[in-house]
Design an enzyme around this catalytic site. Structure first.
Site: not given
Length: 426
Positions: A261, A276, A348, A351, A389
């Protein structure tokens, strides 16, 4: 994409969905107009072709002036048919382009609003009171250095910011997380999958990642491949252009892949550590179900995510995302957010999205019922373990005063039975 028949029959519902997403409501009217032009030009083409066919039958039987007149008309028709065909194709292309820009219909239960307008469904577990335990918690990067587990300095040296190495016990911890997550998914009936990290444009577009999310996608222009940001993309593409037997549904896959990403628009956010990053590994659940089973499957995916985070002994909460934060393909989305002690807030970790028939219509994935009827399936996805994460949450929540880290029981079989990760440096 949505069903054009629904758009024609209930355009106000589509306008309301666009409004809830914060997207262009005028797109609905532009699409309705383009669809009308497509149908009108198609009808005109069919009428001209029918006349052309009838004329073709009459010409061999005609003679003299009648035949000359018919031949002249045949020439006019050939030109008109060619023009109508081009008009029909242009109108269809415009309608398709507009249709691909339209997001999925927002579920009526989704909260309306933006990123901060989520609704908390439930909170599970209680964050530790480090002050009561008599020490200040270290963040995951400091713990990673003590454990010899994370090296961001050399990651930046080799690849730039937001890259890292997992070393020693950090690498072993990733492998333990992946193996434990895949074991849980397999026990729940998912088929394990190792998926491609490079996909063709159609797979990326079909899952809805080349619209508003395109800025976050890596594109290899020379070969026209995209690097996936989630194995949802190759898992959705796995059955594209196929008709599935309804008796085989649900089909559930657990994909493991590297994810890439660009993190566009995140300048200045989460620059410290590995929360991140540009590259990470992930175990993703993906389901193909009959549309009437989609909502129940969504709750099942959420239950499996909750089971996973509970097994990691993490305090977390479940939130439902608001309409403006859903992304193009999701009609409804739930996030599980773990407590991160040094940030003092929930972040988060997983999801899960109900994409209804949005992706299957774009990718031409259908199901055939016992009566022979063919219709689109519903697709759903759910993160089980985004590894970096998960490591952040594990290290920070399970740390001890000396920098060692408690290992949850679910991971111990994959870490040689060790119950504690101990510092290698002081």
């Amino acid at each position: 994409m949505i069903d054009l028949r629904l758009l024609r029959e209930d355009p106000d519902r589509v306008r309301a969905s666009q409004r809830a997403r914060g997207e262009d409501v005028g797109l609905v009217d532009a699409l309705l107009s383009a669809d009308e032009r497509r149908r009108a030009s198609g009808l005109r083409f069919d009428e001209l072709r029918a006349e052309q066919k009838q004329l073709g039958k009459r010409i061999p039987r005609a003679a003299g002036e009648e035949k000359a007149a018919l031949l002249a008309r045949a020439g006019e028709l050939a030109t008109a048919v060619k023009a109508a065909d081009a008009e029909r194709d242009a109108a269809a292309a415009q309608a398709q382009e507009l249709l691909l820009r339209l997001g999925n219909l927002v579920h009526p239960k989704a909260p309306v609003g933006g990123e901060e307008d989520f609704a908390v469904r439930e909170t599970l577990g209680t964050p530790r009171d480090f002050a009561a335990e008599g020490f200040e918690p270290r963040d995951h990067l400091e713990l990673g250095r003590l454990l010899g587990a994370i090296d961001t300095e050399r990651g930046a040296k080799v690849s730039g910011s937001r890259f890292y190495y997992l070393t020693g016990v950090g690498a072993l911890l990733e492998l333990a997380l992946v193996n434990a997550a895949v074991a849980q998914a397999t026990a729940a009936g998912f088929t394990p999958m190792l998926t491609p990290a490079l996909v063709k444009p159609r797979a990326m577009e079909g899952t809805g990642f080349l619209g508003q999310a395109e800025q976050d996608v890596y594109h290899l222009e020379k070969d026209d491949f995209y690097l996936v940001g989630t194995s949802e993309v190759p898992l959705a593409g796995y059955h594209m252009d196929e008709i599935l037997d309804a008796d085989r549904l649900p089909l559930r896959y657990a994909g493991f892949s590297p994810c890439f990403r660009r993190e566009a628009g995140s300048y200045g956010k989460d620059t410290r550590g590995i929360f991140r990053v540009h590259q990470f590994d992930k175990v993703e659940m993906f389901s193909y179900v009959a549309p009437e089973e989609a909502e129940a499957e969504h709750e099942r995916l959420l239950a499996w995510e909750k089971e996973w985070l509970t097994s990691l002994e993490l305090p977390f909460r479940v939130v439902e995302l608001a309409s403006g934060d859903l992304g193009a393909s999701a009609a409804r989305k739930f996030d599980c957010e773990a407590w991160i002690p040094t940030q003092g807030k929930y972040r988060e970790l997983t999801s899960t999205s109900n994409c209804t028939e949005f992706q299957s219509r774009r990718l031409q994935i259908r199901m055939r019922g016992k009566d022979g009827t063919v219709r689109p399936v519903a697709t759903l996805n759910g993160t089980l373990c985004a590894v970096t994460r998960a490591i952040v949450a594990l290290l920070e929540n399970h740390q001890r005063p000396d920098g060692s880290v408690h290992v949850p029981e679910v991971l111990r079989p994959y870490l040689g039975g060790r119950a504690l990760l101990e510092p290698v440096t002081k």
